[in-house]
Scaffold this active site. Structure first.
Site, PDB file in Angstrom:
ATOM      1  N   HIS A  29      49.357  54.044  25.323  1.00  0.00           N
ATOM      2  CA  HIS A  29      48.413  55.105  25.678  1.00  0.00           C
ATOM      3  C   HIS A  29      47.171  54.926  24.805  1.00  0.00           C
ATOM      4  CE1 HIS A  29      46.910  59.294  25.772  1.00  0.00           C
ATOM      5  NE2 HIS A  29      47.655  59.478  26.841  1.00  0.00           N
TER       6      HIS A  29
ATOM      7  N   ASP B 218      55.259  56.039  18.826  1.00  0.00           N
ATOM      8  CA  ASP B 218      54.677  57.087  19.663  1.00  0.00           C
ATOM      9  C   ASP B 218      55.811  57.606  20.555  1.00  0.00           C
ATOM     10  OD1 ASP B 218      53.577  58.556  21.687  1.00  0.00           O
ATOM     11  OD2 ASP B 218      51.960  57.155  22.133  1.00  0.00           O
TER      12      ASP B 218
ATOM     13  N   LYS C  68      55.027  68.491  25.623  1.00  0.00           N
ATOM     14  CA  LYS C  68      55.779  67.642  26.562  1.00  0.00           C
ATOM     15  C   LYS C  68      57.279  67.897  26.469  1.00  0.00           C
ATOM     16  CE  LYS C  68      52.359  63.985  26.367  1.00  0.00           C
ATOM     17  NZ  LYS C  68      51.581  63.732  27.580  1.00  0.00           N
TER      18      LYS C  68
ATOM     19  N   CYS D 176      45.356  57.298  30.945  1.00  0.00           N
ATOM     20  CA  CYS D 176      44.985  56.895  29.571  1.00  0.00           C
ATOM     21  C   CYS D 176      45.670  55.592  29.169  1.00  0.00           C
ATOM     22  CB  CYS D 176      45.294  57.983  28.551  1.00  0.00           C
ATOM     23  SG  CYS D 176      44.320  59.450  28.793  1.00  0.00           S
TER      24      CYS D 176
END
Ligand code: PMP
Length: 417
Positions: A134, A211, A237, A375
């Site tokens: 990302h 991540d 999320k 992204c």
């Protein structure tokens, strides 16, 4: 292309109807139709327990933290400190001091870039990422690299959408200062072998940032077992509020890091001649945090952890398997990648039909998906695409959602594709 790999023998044991009933927004129409929400990869919906926790906190327990001696401020502080310990437990961290509250994954990664890596960086150094990152896990590294004549290099991704781990290993060398890698791709859904990647980096003395924005809501996490140095995720999320993120960092790393933002709450002693900084993790939390949001994150983790993560995985694997099968049967539709292990997201494209148009037409049927580059421009470019359409799953999705998506796509692609 394999579609059967993730289907388990036993039936999913999650009571999906009960899960759905916990999310008030799912009962609301979208574009005048019953809502089919397939954009949890961008942000998940919130269960009543989280909505209520945040509202009740403002109603009964709200004050600024760590500064007041009065009862209300103490209660708010206790809730904030308790939330930190809850995140520690969720991640399997050794110490609550290893949990830093931020605004989101992006800010957590920027914190590591500026506080941990930037002071060490020299000309010729390399920061190793992957092609499936990302932008949040690319751009912060580029910004600090540019200041020092260092560079960001990316390990390749195969046609199947899998990380080329042999190439990644070969790219770890004496110039590598950091390896930053997503656990799960937000576009392909690919699950990367994080344990193996961390071990390969550590064998060469390279620290690893994971991540975990697309993994904590789908896969079990244990930062100690995986020996992870840094891990970033966003509350929004994992069924929590927007505006709150987490950085996990090993204590020895945090102890050696300087603040990246100045302000109140991070200092020990301030004078115009010299300022000294406070203890970890407070040294990295300048200013008033999202107090109610952090409390709501704790509520989200409590809510999520009532479910057996294996049942959640079995349910989501099942949705993935039937989703892949259904989409692959739509004539003219191409699924991006075919990784052996994927979770959360399926991206696709149709020749001659723009992904934005697919998204807009699905909206007319009450179906929310994402269209664009998500992204992840370098990854799309790797596949010769500008963007794609992406359906992503959460704990509340069911077979009917997948069927509705497939039915609409069959119609749209048949008519306009
Ligand atoms: N990394 C990945 C893999 C993501 O999917 C996202 C969100 N799409 C981010 C980082 C950034 O998360 P946030 O916008 O919450 O900072």
């Amino acid at each position: 292309m394999r579609t059967d790999v993730q289907e388990r023998v036993s039936a999913p044991s999650l009571d999906v109807d009960a899960v759905r009933a916990a999310f008030p927004i799912l009962a609301e129409p979208m574009s005048g139709r019953p809502m089919v929400f397939l954009d949890s990869g961008a942000s998940a919906q919130k269960p009543e327990a989280v909505i209520r926790a945040q509202a009740e906190f403002y109603r009964h327990d709200y004050a600024n933290i760590h500064r007041g001696v009065y009862d209300l401020s103490q209660r708010a502080s206790d809730a904030f400190d308790g939330a930190r310990r809850k995140v520690q437990g969720f991640l399997g961290a050794a110490d609550w001091r290893e949990v830093v509250f931020t605004r989101n994954t992006t800010e957590s990664i920027n914190l590591v870039a500026w506080s941990f890596l930037e002071p060490k960086l020299q000309a010729g150094d390399e920061i190793l990422v992957t092609t499936m990152e990302h932008h949040s896990n690319i751009v912060p590294w580029q910004i600090i690299a540019a200041r020092h004549g260092a560079k960001v290099v990316a390990a390749p991704v195969s046609d199947a959408g899998e990380l080329d781990t042999a190439a990644l290993r070969a790219m770890i060398g004496p110039r590598t200062r950091m390896l930053a890698c997503s656990w799960v791709s937000n576009v392909l859904g690919t699950v990367n072998p994080i344990g193996e990647i961390v071990a390969a980096a550590h064998a060469q003395g390279v620290p690893v940032l994971v991540d975990a924005a697309q993994s904590v809501q789908h896969l079990p996490v244990d930062v100690q077992a995986l020996d992870i140095d840094f891990l970033a995720f966003s509350a929004h999320k994992i069924y929590g509020p927007s505006g709150v993120g987490v950085l996990y960092a090993r204590r020895e790393h945090l102890e050696g890091m300087q603040p990246w933002q100045g302000g109140g709450g991070i200092v020990d002693r301030v004078s115009f001649e010299e300022t000294t900084y406070g203890e970890i993790p407070f040294r990295f939390e300048a200013g008033t945090p999202d107090i109610a949001g952090v409390h709501a994150l704790a509520a989200a983790l409590d809510w999520f952890r009532q479910f057996d993560i294996e049942a959640v995985q079995a349910h989501e694997d099942h949705l993935m398997a039937i989703g892949l099968r259904a989409l692959q049967q739509v004539p003219g539709l191409n699924v991006l990648g075919a990784p052996a292990h994927r979770t959360g997201a399926i991206s696709f494209w149709v020749d001659g039909l723009h992904h934005q148009d697919i998204g807009a037409m699905l909206d007319l049927d009450g179906i929310a998906i994402r269209s664009g580059h998500h992204c992840a421009q370098p990854l799309h470019r790797r596949f010769g695409l500008e963007g794609s359409a992406r359906a992503s799953f959460g704990i509340y999705n069911n077979e009917a959602d997948v069927e509705a998506l497939a039915k609409s796509l069959r119609y749209i692609v048949g008519k306009y594709g």
